[in-house]
Design an enzyme around this catalytic site. Structure first.
Site, mmCIF file in Angstrom:
data_model
loop_
_atom_site.group_PDB
_atom_site.id
_atom_site.type_symbol
_atom_site.label_atom_id
_atom_site.label_comp_id
_atom_site.label_asym_id
_atom_site.label_seq_id
_atom_site.Cartn_x
_atom_site.Cartn_y
_atom_site.Cartn_z
ATOM 1 N N TYR A 72 0.836 -1.208 0.000
ATOM 2 C CA TYR A 72 0.000 0.000 0.000
ATOM 3 C C TYR A 72 0.871 1.257 0.000
ATOM 4 O O TYR A 72 0.534 2.269 -0.613
ATOM 5 C CB TYR A 72 -0.991 -0.019 1.182
ATOM 6 C CG TYR A 72 -2.218 -0.832 0.856
ATOM 7 C CD1 TYR A 72 -2.283 -2.193 1.161
ATOM 8 C CD2 TYR A 72 -3.292 -0.254 0.186
ATOM 9 C CE1 TYR A 72 -3.390 -2.953 0.805
ATOM 10 C CE2 TYR A 72 -4.411 -1.001 -0.170
ATOM 11 C CZ TYR A 72 -4.453 -2.360 0.150
ATOM 12 O OH TYR A 72 -5.544 -3.110 -0.235
ATOM 13 N N GLN A 105 -15.121 3.512 -7.217
ATOM 14 C CA GLN A 105 -14.527 2.311 -6.631
ATOM 15 C C GLN A 105 -13.055 2.565 -6.300
ATOM 16 O O GLN A 105 -12.420 1.760 -5.657
ATOM 17 C CB GLN A 105 -14.637 1.146 -7.617
ATOM 18 C CG GLN A 105 -16.056 0.745 -7.962
ATOM 19 C CD GLN A 105 -16.096 -0.258 -9.116
ATOM 20 O OE1 GLN A 105 -15.984 -1.465 -8.904
ATOM 21 N NE2 GLN A 105 -16.196 0.253 -10.321
ATOM 22 N N ASN A 106 -12.534 3.690 -6.782
ATOM 23 C CA ASN A 106 -11.116 4.002 -6.618
ATOM 24 C C ASN A 106 -10.819 4.525 -5.219
ATOM 25 O O ASN A 106 -11.608 5.271 -4.652
ATOM 26 C CB ASN A 106 -10.681 5.019 -7.676
ATOM 27 C CG ASN A 106 -10.918 4.489 -9.079
ATOM 28 O OD1 ASN A 106 -11.136 3.292 -9.282
ATOM 29 N ND2 ASN A 106 -10.909 5.387 -10.046
ATOM 30 N N HIS A 123 -15.132 1.912 -2.065
ATOM 31 C CA HIS A 123 -14.129 0.978 -1.533
ATOM 32 C C HIS A 123 -13.150 1.673 -0.589
ATOM 33 O O HIS A 123 -12.027 1.188 -0.374
ATOM 34 C CB HIS A 123 -13.385 0.286 -2.684
ATOM 35 C CG HIS A 123 -14.275 -0.595 -3.499
ATOM 36 N ND1 HIS A 123 -14.002 -0.933 -4.800
ATOM 37 C CD2 HIS A 123 -15.458 -1.193 -3.210
ATOM 38 C CE1 HIS A 123 -14.977 -1.719 -5.269
ATOM 39 N NE2 HIS A 123 -15.867 -1.891 -4.325
ATOM 40 N N ASN A 217 -15.213 3.202 -21.937
ATOM 41 C CA ASN A 217 -14.210 2.189 -21.636
ATOM 42 C C ASN A 217 -13.387 1.908 -22.892
ATOM 43 O O ASN A 217 -13.868 2.127 -24.009
ATOM 44 C CB ASN A 217 -14.889 0.893 -21.165
ATOM 45 C CG ASN A 217 -13.937 -0.028 -20.408
ATOM 46 O OD1 ASN A 217 -12.818 -0.262 -20.846
ATOM 47 N ND2 ASN A 217 -14.395 -0.544 -19.287
ATOM 48 N N GLU A 219 -12.636 -1.023 -23.775
ATOM 49 C CA GLU A 219 -13.209 -2.251 -24.331
ATOM 50 C C GLU A 219 -14.505 -2.597 -23.606
ATOM 51 O O GLU A 219 -14.797 -2.033 -22.552
ATOM 52 C CB GLU A 219 -12.212 -3.403 -24.164
ATOM 53 C CG GLU A 219 -11.848 -3.658 -22.715
ATOM 54 C CD GLU A 219 -10.728 -4.674 -22.548
ATOM 55 O OE1 GLU A 219 -10.640 -5.243 -21.436
ATOM 56 O OE2 GLU A 219 -9.966 -4.872 -23.520
ATOM 57 N N ALA A 235 -10.981 7.271 -21.432
ATOM 58 C CA ALA A 235 -11.927 8.215 -20.816
ATOM 59 C C ALA A 235 -11.368 9.636 -20.802
ATOM 60 O O ALA A 235 -12.121 10.609 -20.895
ATOM 61 C CB ALA A 235 -12.254 7.762 -19.394
#
Ligand code: APR
Length: 244
Positions: A72, A105-106, A123, A217, A219, A235
């Site tokens: 981390y 989510q980052n 998260h 995105n 993909e 993006a």
């Protein structure tokens, strides 16, 4: 970019107004252009090079907190050296034009550094540390960290304030995100593989509530079948087209 997609984006852009409820879900792909590796999908992705069960679970931390902290701390140093990109900045501008709820989510905090406020950190945050003894949380931006970092209040072992595999989402954040998905007229999905629930389920909630769903995105992803318009590309290049 395909002319039909560009025309559709410009049409939606023309319909933006202050009382339009818009919800956005972002994933690691939005920070890729800032030099932050994603978790899946490319050779330098984190889970291609590290095993999540060794680094992103409560069991892994109990087994070897220093190994987890060194990882981390490496990610914190990388994020501290990065800058928000044009996609982060576009979403900060979008908040000035519509009634926006930004769900990420980052754990990198780049949305906030781009000027976004009230971000729902699904998260958690890599900059927030929580004491495993007294439960106290503290914001801590030291790079590098002393490893292992200890609680200022009780001296207990601190853990990263992120949601690990097998852990639940903060109920207040979960209900805020679900309400935003249900109530929005436009839902944007940006840079996520849709591999992790419950975040990945928010696009279907929005669609089932009648919202128009757009995906940005490189993909197709696991949520692409839920969307009305798929916008291919980075993006950082595509999202700014939506926001004046
Ligand atoms: N622009 C848009 N999308 C991109 C870009 C880019 N420049 N670069 C990569 N992507 C896309 C990839 O195609 C992929 O679909 O971003 C997605 C990244 O997917 P993941 O790495 O799986 O990241 P994410 O969906 O955020 O992961 C979800 O998994 O490991 C856990 O807790 C972690 O929050 C994370 C969760």
């Amino acid at each position: 970019m395909d002319e039909h997609i560009r025309a559709a984006l410009l049409q939606i852009r023309a319909e933006l107004r202050p009382d339009l409820p818009v919800a956005v879900l972002t994933g690691a792909g939005i920070s890729a252009a800032s030099g932050i590796p994603t978790f899946r999908g490319s050779a330098d992705s984190l889970w291609e090079n590290y095993r999540p069960e060794e680094l992103a679970t409560p069991e892994a931390f109990a087994r070897d907190p220093e190994l987890v902290w060194r990882w981390y701390d490496w990610r914190r140093a990388m994020i501290a050296a990065a800058e928000p990109n044009a996609a982060h900045l576009a979403l900060a501008r979008l908040a000035e034009r519509v009634a926006l709820t930004l769900i990420t989510q980052n754990v990198d905090g780049l949305h906030q550094r781009a000027g976004s406020r009230g971000v729902l950190e699904f998260h958690g945050s890599i900059w927030r540390l929580r004491c495993t003894a007294c439960g106290r949380t503290q914001d801590d931006r030291r790079v590098p960290l002393p490893i292992p970092p200890l609680c200022e209040a009780c001296g207990g072992l601190l853990r990263p304030g992120v949601v690990w595999f097998g852990e639940g989402i903060d109920p207040a954040i979960m209900s805020g995100a679900a309400a935003a998905a249900q109530d929005c007229a436009l839902f944007l999905v940006v840079g996520t593989s849709g591999a992790v629930h419950p975040a990945a389920g928010l696009a279907a909630v929005a669609r089932d509530s009648g919202a128009r769903v757009l995906e940005f995105n490189l993909e197709l992803s696991a949520v692409s079948r839920e969307v009305d318009l798929f916008v291919p590309g980075s993006a950082a290049e595509t999202l700014p087209l939506l926001v004046p």
